[in-house]
Design a protein around this motif. Structure first.
Motif, PDB file in Angstrom:
ATOM      1  N   ARG B  47       0.826  -1.212   0.000  1.00 30.74           N
ATOM      2  CA  ARG B  47       0.000   0.000   0.000  1.00 30.74           C
ATOM      3  C   ARG B  47       0.860   1.262   0.000  1.00 30.74           C
ATOM      4  O   ARG B  47       0.452   2.278  -0.549  1.00 30.74           O
ATOM      5  CB  ARG B  47      -0.961  -0.021   1.180  1.00 30.74           C
ATOM      6  CG  ARG B  47      -2.001  -1.145   1.062  1.00 30.74           C
ATOM      7  CD  ARG B  47      -2.847  -1.277   2.316  1.00 30.74           C
ATOM      8  NE  ARG B  47      -3.582  -0.073   2.576  1.00 30.74           N
ATOM      9  CZ  ARG B  47      -4.663   0.315   1.908  1.00 30.74           C
ATOM     10  NH1 ARG B  47      -5.106  -0.439   0.937  1.00 30.74           N
ATOM     11  NH2 ARG B  47      -5.266   1.429   2.191  1.00 30.74           N
ATOM     12  N   PHE B  52      -1.334   4.380  -1.094  1.00 28.74           N
ATOM     13  CA  PHE B  52      -2.525   4.429  -0.242  1.00 28.74           C
ATOM     14  C   PHE B  52      -2.171   4.480   1.234  1.00 28.74           C
ATOM     15  O   PHE B  52      -3.038   4.513   2.085  1.00 28.74           O
ATOM     16  CB  PHE B  52      -3.427   3.223  -0.513  1.00 28.74           C
ATOM     17  CG  PHE B  52      -3.914   3.185  -1.924  1.00 28.74           C
ATOM     18  CD1 PHE B  52      -4.635   4.248  -2.441  1.00 28.74           C
ATOM     19  CD2 PHE B  52      -3.625   2.120  -2.749  1.00 28.74           C
ATOM     20  CE1 PHE B  52      -5.071   4.230  -3.749  1.00 28.74           C
ATOM     21  CE2 PHE B  52      -4.052   2.099  -4.054  1.00 28.74           C
ATOM     22  CZ  PHE B  52      -4.771   3.162  -4.562  1.00 28.74           C
ATOM     23  N   PRO B  54       0.923   6.341   3.780  1.00 26.14           N
ATOM     24  CA  PRO B  54       2.124   7.179   3.763  1.00 26.14           C
ATOM     25  C   PRO B  54       3.290   6.490   4.470  1.00 26.14           C
ATOM     26  O   PRO B  54       3.089   5.773   5.457  1.00 26.14           O
ATOM     27  CB  PRO B  54       1.695   8.423   4.531  1.00 26.14           C
ATOM     28  CG  PRO B  54       0.603   7.950   5.430  1.00 26.14           C
ATOM     29  CD  PRO B  54      -0.078   6.807   4.735  1.00 26.14           C
ATOM     30  N   ALA B  75       0.526  11.500  -5.365  1.00 28.53           N
ATOM     31  CA  ALA B  75      -0.815  10.912  -5.327  1.00 28.53           C
ATOM     32  C   ALA B  75      -0.839   9.594  -6.096  1.00 28.53           C
ATOM     33  O   ALA B  75      -0.140   9.434  -7.100  1.00 28.53           O
ATOM     34  CB  ALA B  75      -1.822  11.889  -5.926  1.00 28.53           C
ATOM     35  N   ALA B  76      -1.644   8.651  -5.615  1.00 31.37           N
ATOM     36  CA  ALA B  76      -1.694   7.309  -6.204  1.00 31.37           C
ATOM     37  C   ALA B  76      -1.952   7.363  -7.698  1.00 31.37           C
ATOM     38  O   ALA B  76      -1.351   6.609  -8.473  1.00 31.37           O
ATOM     39  CB  ALA B  76      -2.783   6.490  -5.511  1.00 31.37           C
ATOM     40  N   GLU B  77      -2.837   8.289  -8.128  1.00 30.96           N
ATOM     41  CA  GLU B  77      -3.222   8.304  -9.539  1.00 30.96           C
ATOM     42  C   GLU B  77      -2.134   8.867 -10.436  1.00 30.96           C
ATOM     43  O   GLU B  77      -2.211   8.770 -11.648  1.00 30.96           O
ATOM     44  CB  GLU B  77      -4.535   9.075  -9.727  1.00 30.96           C
ATOM     45  CG  GLU B  77      -4.496  10.531  -9.303  1.00 30.96           C
ATOM     46  CD  GLU B  77      -4.917  10.710  -7.850  1.00 30.96           C
ATOM     47  OE1 GLU B  77      -4.801   9.748  -7.074  1.00 30.96           O
ATOM     48  OE2 GLU B  77      -5.353  11.820  -7.509  1.00 30.96           O
ATOM     49  N   VAL B  81       1.502   3.265 -11.098  1.00 29.70           N
ATOM     50  CA  VAL B  81       1.717   1.975 -10.435  1.00 29.70           C
ATOM     51  C   VAL B  81       0.401   1.212 -10.493  1.00 29.70           C
ATOM     52  O   VAL B  81      -0.599   1.642  -9.936  1.00 29.70           O
ATOM     53  CB  VAL B  81       2.139   2.183  -8.968  1.00 29.70           C
ATOM     54  CG1 VAL B  81       2.195   0.850  -8.234  1.00 29.70           C
ATOM     55  CG2 VAL B  81       3.486   2.874  -8.901  1.00 29.70           C
ATOM     56  N   GLY B  82       0.393   0.089 -11.203  1.00 25.31           N
ATOM     57  CA  GLY B  82      -0.837  -0.698 -11.347  1.00 25.31           C
ATOM     58  C   GLY B  82      -1.037  -1.613 -10.161  1.00 25.31           C
ATOM     59  O   GLY B  82      -0.087  -1.925  -9.441  1.00 25.31           O
ATOM     60  N   LEU B  83      -2.291  -2.026  -9.959  1.00 24.75           N
ATOM     61  CA  LEU B  83      -2.617  -2.819  -8.778  1.00 24.75           C
ATOM     62  C   LEU B  83      -3.568  -3.948  -9.163  1.00 24.75           C
ATOM     63  O   LEU B  83      -4.574  -3.719  -9.833  1.00 24.75           O
ATOM     64  CB  LEU B  83      -3.274  -1.898  -7.748  1.00 24.75           C
ATOM     65  CG  LEU B  83      -3.697  -2.482  -6.419  1.00 24.75           C
ATOM     66  CD1 LEU B  83      -2.482  -2.954  -5.636  1.00 24.75           C
ATOM     67  CD2 LEU B  83      -4.450  -1.431  -5.615  1.00 24.75           C
ATOM     68  N   PRO B  85      -5.647  -6.479  -6.979  1.00 32.74           N
ATOM     69  CA  PRO B  85      -5.964  -6.888  -5.615  1.00 32.74           C
ATOM     70  C   PRO B  85      -6.300  -8.377  -5.536  1.00 32.74           C
ATOM     71  O   PRO B  85      -6.483  -9.038  -6.551  1.00 32.74           O
ATOM     72  CB  PRO B  85      -7.175  -6.048  -5.237  1.00 32.74           C
ATOM     73  CG  PRO B  85      -7.448  -5.165  -6.388  1.00 32.74           C
ATOM     74  CD  PRO B  85      -6.719  -5.686  -7.564  1.00 32.74           C
ATOM     75  N   ALA B  89     -11.299  -7.299  -7.627  1.00 29.37           N
ATOM     76  CA  ALA B  89     -11.986  -6.020  -7.474  1.00 29.37           C
ATOM     77  C   ALA B  89     -12.331  -5.409  -8.826  1.00 29.37           C
ATOM     78  O   ALA B  89     -12.091  -4.232  -9.075  1.00 29.37           O
ATOM     79  CB  ALA B  89     -11.170  -5.038  -6.621  1.00 29.37           C
TER      80      ALA B  89
END
Lengths: 518, 351
Positions: B47, B52, B54, B75-77, B81-83, B85, B89
């Motif tokens: 994370r 997501f 810090p 910021a994550a966007e 960096v792809g995710l 889960p 999801a």
């Protein structure tokens, strides 16, 4: 080791018969509860084709339709925006005091719409007509969107939102493209409730001098005693309500959300930073307008009224009558809901689901339609019951049956699946299983159902005005008598009592909705 | 050039620290795996990398770009960096094609979505809804969706955990091949050592918020740094040994050392179950043992033994291609070179 061919226990035939009783009982209850739909049609059919055309062709119908739809559009939009916004702030951001805000935001439900109308009208002369109705009804009804959306946000999985962020969509884009669609079923359900309340509301609109189908039906019936015209208008009203239910079912199906994997992880709260203060101001304004104004009005008129009138004896009498009828109806409605809920819970078969769906369909029936069909039934087939106590109880039972059913289903959802089968496999007969296992498990839930229905019924106005036995006054009708005579001070104690009676059921509803996540 | 570099990373949940100084380097295009039991902090690490959570201190750098330096976070966007889960999801309200196209600009969607459906072996399923797909198909769509915007780094959070064993192994191979084909740098977190060993170029064992050891799967399996790492990667027999210049003297005989001689005089010889041989008759260097139990696993038998001589662990684990009835007598001997671990400190993790 040897296996007995048949385990000890009741023979198959008796087993079949005992469980077989449940389905007819459920169907009978639902048929009774849904019968007002039939009465409305039967009564309207007496008007005849030509008269129907003449009555429906009147400009009045177009006016009423315009009023009703215009109001519904504005209020559903406003409640959707306010309800979703408040739910998002409370459930997904690091706002200070989130739990307290949740309760404060749900509590406006404890102020009946006609009491809210009274508090605005008695304080500000300028609040009336379309915009007055939009203001009053939005303040009253936004919690119906807020609660289910908050529950959906609380129980939803955060993974989809995180994936959206990792795919380069910012917070706002994610909110719009992922969070909002995922809460759409909850939002649609809440908006449906809002619009059904709007269709059925009489008291607040009468006070705000805004005519809708419900107020027109009431006037035609009460003043003109024009049964055919009233029932035709009712038919239009019911058709509108059924249309809304259909729309919601369609929206719900399109947004069907399946979640595999039991791991729902809650998102870490969004830090608002510089937006904290504006968000707090917005929530405070919402709570102030929707909760503060009615409380201020009640306090003002209680103080002012106590100097002029002392209606303590009639307050006690009205309270006793209200609680008596409400509790009687609550017990009957809950008892009637048990077989229907059990049937749907035990067997997820197609007929069981259909029976339940018809039962929920009756929530589309506005209070005025239920009242008129009970009157119709009494006048035609049960003359001795006309304007007798059972009429009012029957009206309440039909009106609040969906509420009781929801509460009983919520109680049944707490029963671990398979315990009934486990008890049966230990050689207990079906009825004994019900008595020894199922009912003890749901008893607290049934108590909650009775309380919920009883407290809700104790603030009912529209059907009560039409169905109450001659000479009986409930809190709502006595309040209505005083406010119709502009005796705002005298009406205040009745309004305050109704609000106080509603608070526990609102807290119960808040707790139940947010815990269950549906 | 290093694709992802994590330097002295610390992170906490509230006041309780979770990561205590993680160092991790993943070369460009490599598949790395973070292996650890649940609660070791591997999800938190993921994370932090995704943006997501810090970091409390330390640095996360991807392709020369600072993602998190303990003070400010990208910021994550905006990380690229792809995710993927654990349960995929997928967006339940969107079709498969719309899911895959979610992170793409409108103009590229049509072409790229078709390309990705082919890549993950689901051509023609673009119009399906997520709930119409099987678990394995959903994971493939989740992978395609994450790969669509050509991320600089792909994170996989136990993506095969919810699948059944056969499908898991098959999909694992497939995903590894897909990622190598597209040249994506990826980090997978898992608690499943089979997954880690077969999937990754580099494995990092995470324990109590620290990297206990990292290296190639082969290195970690055969030359773990300590007994705990040895056990995380698979069953191990750890036998006390005396070390001489090039040999380890154990109760199972004298074995050559697998690597350069350690400086210590005594330690633990690591013998994986496959390095123990069972015979019905005594052979050179063998010791008698009693069979406690035997599990047939299809390709071999896993046999638990109680050795009949002192100085060995209470229970030894061996593999054998025949079954040994419980209670029967056997002789156990060791094959080949042994890797020697330092003896754990007193009160530590005893073998």
């Amino acid at each position: 080791m040897t296996f007995p061919l048949r385990p000890e226990g009741p023979p198959p035939l008796r087993r079949w018969r005992a469980t077989g009783l449940l389905a007819p009982a459920a169907v009978a209850v639902v048929a009774l509860v849904a019968s007002p739909l039939g009465f409305v049609v039967a009564q309207a059919a007496q008007a005849g084709w030509d008269q129907t055309r003449r009555l429906l062709g009147r400009p009045l119908i177009a006016t009423l339709l315009g009023h009703t739809l215009g109001l519904t559009a504005a209020v559903t939009l406003a409640t959707a925006v306010l309800g979703f916004g408040a739910a998002y702030l409370v459930e997904r951001t690091a706002l200070p005091g989130r739990r307290a805000w949740t309760v404060a935001l749900a509590l406006p439900l404890a102020v009946p719409e006609f009491v809210r109308g009274y508090s605005w009208v008695s304080l500000f002369r300028s609040v009336h007509g379309y915009w007055g109705a939009v203001l009053v009804m939005t303040c009253s009804l936004y919690p119906l969107v807020f609660l289910p959306v908050a529950a959906a946000l609380r129980h939803g999985d955060a993974a989809a939102e995180e994936v959206s962020r990792s795919l380069g969509r910012g917070r706002l884009a994610t909110l719009w493209r992922v969070t909002l669609p995922l809460t759409r079923p909850a939002l649609a359900g809440g908006v449906l409730l809002v619009s059904l309340y709007l269709l059925g509301e009489y008291g607040a609109f009468a006070m705000l001098r805004y005519t809708t189908f419900a107020t027109a039906v009431f006037t035609q019936y009460k003043l003109g005693f024009d049964a055919a015209s009233a029932s035709l208008l009712t038919l239009v009203l019911v058709a509108l309500a059924l249309l809304l239910v259909g729309l919601e079912a369609w929206a719900g199906r399109r947004a069907r959300v399946t979640r595999h994997g039991a791991l729902a992880r809650t998102a870490p709260p969004v830090r608002l930073g510089g937006w904290t203060a504006p968000a707090l101001v917005a929530l405070a304004a919402l709570v102030g307008v929707s909760l503060g104004v009615p409380l201020y009005a009640l306090g003002y008129w209680l103080l002012k009224g106590s100097s002029t009138t002392l209606p303590s004896a009639s307050v006690l009498g009205a309270t006793a009558a209200t609680l008596g009828y409400a509790l009687g109806a609550a017990v009957v409605a809950t008892a009637a809901a048990v077989p229907v809920a059990l049937y749907g819970w035990r067997r997820g078969t197609r007929p069981a689901r259909a029976v339940e769906r018809v039962a929920y369909l009756t929530r589309a029936l506005p209070g005025i339609a239920v009242a008129l069909s009970v009157v119709y039934f009494a006048v035609h087939w049960a003359q001795p019951l006309y304007q007798q106590p059972p009429m009012l109880v029957a009206g309440y039972v039909v009106l609040f049956f969906p509420l009781a059913l929801t509460a009983v289903r919520a109680a049944l959802a707490q029963v671990p699946p398979g315990v009934e089968e486990a008890a049966r496999s230990l050689g207990t007969r079906p009825l004994a299983v019900l008595g020894r296992v199922t009912l003890p498990l749901v008893l607290p839930g049934l108590g909650a159902a009775v309380a919920m229905v009883g407290l809700t019924a104790s603030t009912e106005l529209t059907a009560t005005l039409l169905l109450r036995p001659t000479g009986t006054q409930t809190l709502a009708t006595q309040f209505w008598v005083y406010t119709s005579g502009l005796a705002y001070g005298a009406a205040a104690p009745y309004a305050a009592l109704m609000v106080a009676l509603s608070v526990p059921s609102v807290l119960l509803l808040t707790h139940r909705t947010l815990r269950s996540g549906s | 050039m290093t694709g992802l570099s994590v330097v002295d990373l610390h992170a906490a949940h509230g006041r309780s620290p979770v990561l205590h100084g993680i160092d991790l380097a993943v070369p460009d295009g490599a598949l790395a795996c973070v292996l650890g039991p649940s609660g070791c902090g591997k999800s938190t690490l993921l994370r932090v990398l995704a943006g997501f959570h810090p970091a409390a201190a330390g640095q996360v750098v991807l392709h020369g770009r600072m993602l998190d330096d303990g003070r400010s976070q990208l910021a994550a966007e905006r990380r690229g960096v792809g995710l993927v889960p654990q349960d995929g999801a997928l967006f339940p309200h969107l079709s498969v094609a719309a899911n895959i196209g979610f992170g793409l600009p409108r103009s590229q969607r049509r072409a790229r979505v078709g390309e990705l459906l082919d890549l993950v072996g689901l051509p023609g399923l673009g119009e399906r809804r997520p709930h119409q797909l099987s678990g394995g198909q959903q994971q493939r769509v989740a992978l395609a969706r994450a790969l669509a915007p050509r991320p600089r780094l792909l994170l996989l959070d136990e993506p095969f955990a919810a699948l059944d064993a056969t499908l898991r192994a098959e999909l694992r191979r497939e995903v590894a091949a897909t990622l190598r084909q597209s040249g994506t740098t990826a980090v997978l977190v898992t608690h499943d050592q089979d997954e880690a060993l077969s999937f990754a170029d580099t494995v990092a064992v995470l324990r109590d918020g620290r990297i206990a050891q990292s290296g190639s799967p082969d290195e970690l399996y055969h030359r773990p740094a300590d007994a705990a790492v040895a056990r995380v990667l698979g069953e191990a027999n750890l036998i006390s040994a005396e070390i001489t210049a090039a040999e380890a003297r154990t109760p199972l005989g004298t074995l050559p050392l697998a690597g350069p001689a350690p400086t210590v005089r005594s330690g633990l010889a690591l013998l994986r179950p496959g390095r123990l041989r069972l015979t019905a008759q005594p052979v050179a260097g063998s010791v008698p043992a009693k069979v406690l139990g035997s599990d047939f696993r299809g390709h071999d038998h896993r046999v638990e033994l109680r050795p009949g001589v002192a100085g060995l662990p209470d229970v030894l684990i061996a593999t054998s291609d025949r079954s040994w009835p419980p209670g029967s007598e056997t002789y156990v001997s060791a094959i080949g070179p042994a890797h020697v671990l330092p003896e754990p400190a007193a009160g530590g993790d005893r073998p």
